[in-house]
Design a protein around this motif. Structure first.
Motif, PDB file in Angstrom:
ATOM      1  N   GLN A  43       0.768  -1.261   0.229  1.00 42.60           N
ATOM      2  CA  GLN A  43       0.289   0.531  -0.265  1.00 42.60           C
ATOM      3  C   GLN A  43       0.968   1.320  -0.092  1.00 42.60           C
ATOM      4  O   GLN A  43       1.395   1.012   1.193  1.00 42.60           O
ATOM      5  CB  GLN A  43      -0.664  -0.174   0.918  1.00 42.60           C
ATOM      6  CG  GLN A  43      -1.861   1.080   1.275  1.00 42.60           C
ATOM      7  CD  GLN A  43      -3.026   1.402   2.194  1.00 42.60           C
ATOM      8  OE1 GLN A  43      -3.118   0.409   3.373  1.00 42.60           O
ATOM      9  NE2 GLN A  43      -4.306   1.860   1.964  1.00 42.60           N
ATOM     10  N   VAL A  44       0.540   2.302  -0.641  1.00 45.35           N
ATOM     11  CA  VAL A  44       1.057   3.793  -1.007  1.00 45.35           C
ATOM     12  C   VAL A  44       0.415   4.386  -0.364  1.00 45.35           C
ATOM     13  O   VAL A  44      -0.793   4.843  -0.467  1.00 45.35           O
ATOM     14  CB  VAL A  44       1.203   3.608  -2.130  1.00 45.35           C
ATOM     15  CG1 VAL A  44       1.709   5.837  -2.180  1.00 45.35           C
ATOM     16  CG2 VAL A  44       1.983   3.457  -3.130  1.00 45.35           C
ATOM     17  N   LEU A  45       0.605   5.318   0.795  1.00 41.27           N
ATOM     18  CA  LEU A  45       0.120   6.596   1.446  1.00 41.27           C
ATOM     19  C   LEU A  45       0.221   7.470   1.214  1.00 41.27           C
ATOM     20  O   LEU A  45       1.793   7.696   1.622  1.00 41.27           O
ATOM     21  CB  LEU A  45      -0.234   5.979   3.067  1.00 41.27           C
ATOM     22  CG  LEU A  45      -1.354   4.629   3.287  1.00 41.27           C
ATOM     23  CD1 LEU A  45      -0.854   4.382   5.050  1.00 41.27           C
ATOM     24  CD2 LEU A  45      -2.471   3.966   3.018  1.00 41.27           C
ATOM     25  N   GLU A  46      -0.378   8.848   1.026  1.00 41.35           N
ATOM     26  CA  GLU A  46      -0.061  10.183   1.147  1.00 41.35           C
ATOM     27  C   GLU A  46      -0.976  10.815   1.858  1.00 41.35           C
ATOM     28  O   GLU A  46      -2.199  10.833   1.382  1.00 41.35           O
ATOM     29  CB  GLU A  46       0.523  10.159  -0.660  1.00 41.35           C
ATOM     30  CG  GLU A  46      -0.971   9.771  -1.758  1.00 41.35           C
ATOM     31  CD  GLU A  46      -0.063   9.849  -3.493  1.00 41.35           C
ATOM     32  OE1 GLU A  46       0.801   9.264  -3.286  1.00 41.35           O
ATOM     33  OE2 GLU A  46      -1.264   9.879  -4.322  1.00 41.35           O
ATOM     34  N   GLY A  47      -0.414  11.793   1.982  1.00 42.46           N
ATOM     35  CA  GLY A  47      -0.941  13.404   2.183  1.00 42.46           C
ATOM     36  C   GLY A  47      -0.417  14.087   3.325  1.00 42.46           C
ATOM     37  O   GLY A  47       0.851  14.031   2.911  1.00 42.46           O
ATOM     38  N   ASP A  48      -1.019  14.474   4.786  1.00 39.50           N
ATOM     39  CA  ASP A  48       0.221  14.723   6.129  1.00 39.50           C
ATOM     40  C   ASP A  48       1.235  14.337   6.550  1.00 39.50           C
ATOM     41  O   ASP A  48       0.143  13.190   6.715  1.00 39.50           O
ATOM     42  CB  ASP A  48      -0.984  15.840   6.439  1.00 39.50           C
ATOM     43  CG  ASP A  48       0.095  16.867   7.658  1.00 39.50           C
ATOM     44  OD1 ASP A  48       0.240  17.581   7.392  1.00 39.50           O
ATOM     45  OD2 ASP A  48      -0.017  16.194   8.522  1.00 39.50           O
ATOM     46  N   GLN A  49       2.225  14.587   6.955  1.00 40.67           N
ATOM     47  CA  GLN A  49       3.382  13.333   7.114  1.00 40.67           C
ATOM     48  C   GLN A  49       2.614  12.360   8.447  1.00 40.67           C
ATOM     49  O   GLN A  49       2.117  12.108   9.072  1.00 40.67           O
ATOM     50  CB  GLN A  49       4.599  14.176   7.641  1.00 40.67           C
ATOM     51  CG  GLN A  49       5.294  13.290   7.786  1.00 40.67           C
ATOM     52  CD  GLN A  49       7.126  13.261   8.177  1.00 40.67           C
ATOM     53  OE1 GLN A  49       7.039  14.241   7.751  1.00 40.67           O
ATOM     54  NE2 GLN A  49       7.832  12.796   8.573  1.00 40.67           N
ATOM     55  N   ASP A  50       2.202  13.926   9.250  1.00 36.99           N
ATOM     56  CA  ASP A  50       1.603  13.937  10.709  1.00 36.99           C
ATOM     57  C   ASP A  50      -0.060  12.002  10.585  1.00 36.99           C
ATOM     58  O   ASP A  50       0.053  10.803  11.343  1.00 36.99           O
ATOM     59  CB  ASP A  50       1.093  14.912  11.821  1.00 36.99           C
ATOM     60  CG  ASP A  50       2.338  15.155  12.124  1.00 36.99           C
ATOM     61  OD1 ASP A  50       3.171  14.880  11.855  1.00 36.99           O
ATOM     62  OD2 ASP A  50       1.685  16.341  12.389  1.00 36.99           O
TER      63      ASP A  50
END
Length: 132
Positions: A49-56
């Motif tokens: 899985q690739v997750l992307e967005g705000d680091q926190d």
């Protein structure tokens, strides 16, 4: 800049096809609510899985995935900052790398890919095939 995280895991033996469906739909709803985009690839009981967005937000989600009893052998593959999201319109695109679905919706639920997304997905499949 956006933060990107890639991990692999195995589906816990106790998880049924229906359980996977419920997990996927709940994950899509959550991801959309918190601004996470990405891609989930499934093959022979394994996920990439690739997750992307705000680091926190992404790191918090990954920490909960590591503790989720539906996942075994959760392994971080890569993290990085990137200028743009690879999957800006996908709360969680899904594809079955082996043509099977393990009870999940068919790979055809993915939106049409741009050229950049297609290259990135091919790269991920290469990681998935060699590393899992």
């Amino acid at each position: 800049m956006t933060f990107s995280l890639v991990y692999v895991s195995r589906v816990a033996a106790s998880v049924t096809g229906q359980g996977l469906l419920e997990l996927m739909w709940a994950s899509r709803t959550y991801n959309e609510a918190v601004g996470i985009t990405g891609l989930l690839l499934y093959s022979d009981g394994g996920f990439l899985q690739v997750l992307e967005g705000d680091q926190d937000v992404v790191e918090s989600l990954y920490a909960s995935i590591e503790q989720d009893p539906r996942h075994d052998d959760v392994t971080l593959v890569r993290t990085r900052e990137q200028d743009e999201r690879e999957f800006p319109d996908w709360s969680m695109g899904f594809g079955a790398a082996d043509g099977g679905s393990g009870g999940l919706p068919p790979a055809g639920v993915l939106p049409r890919e741009s050229d950049a997304e297609a290259v990135f997905v091919r790269d991920l499949l290469g990681i998935f095939d060699t590393g899992h």
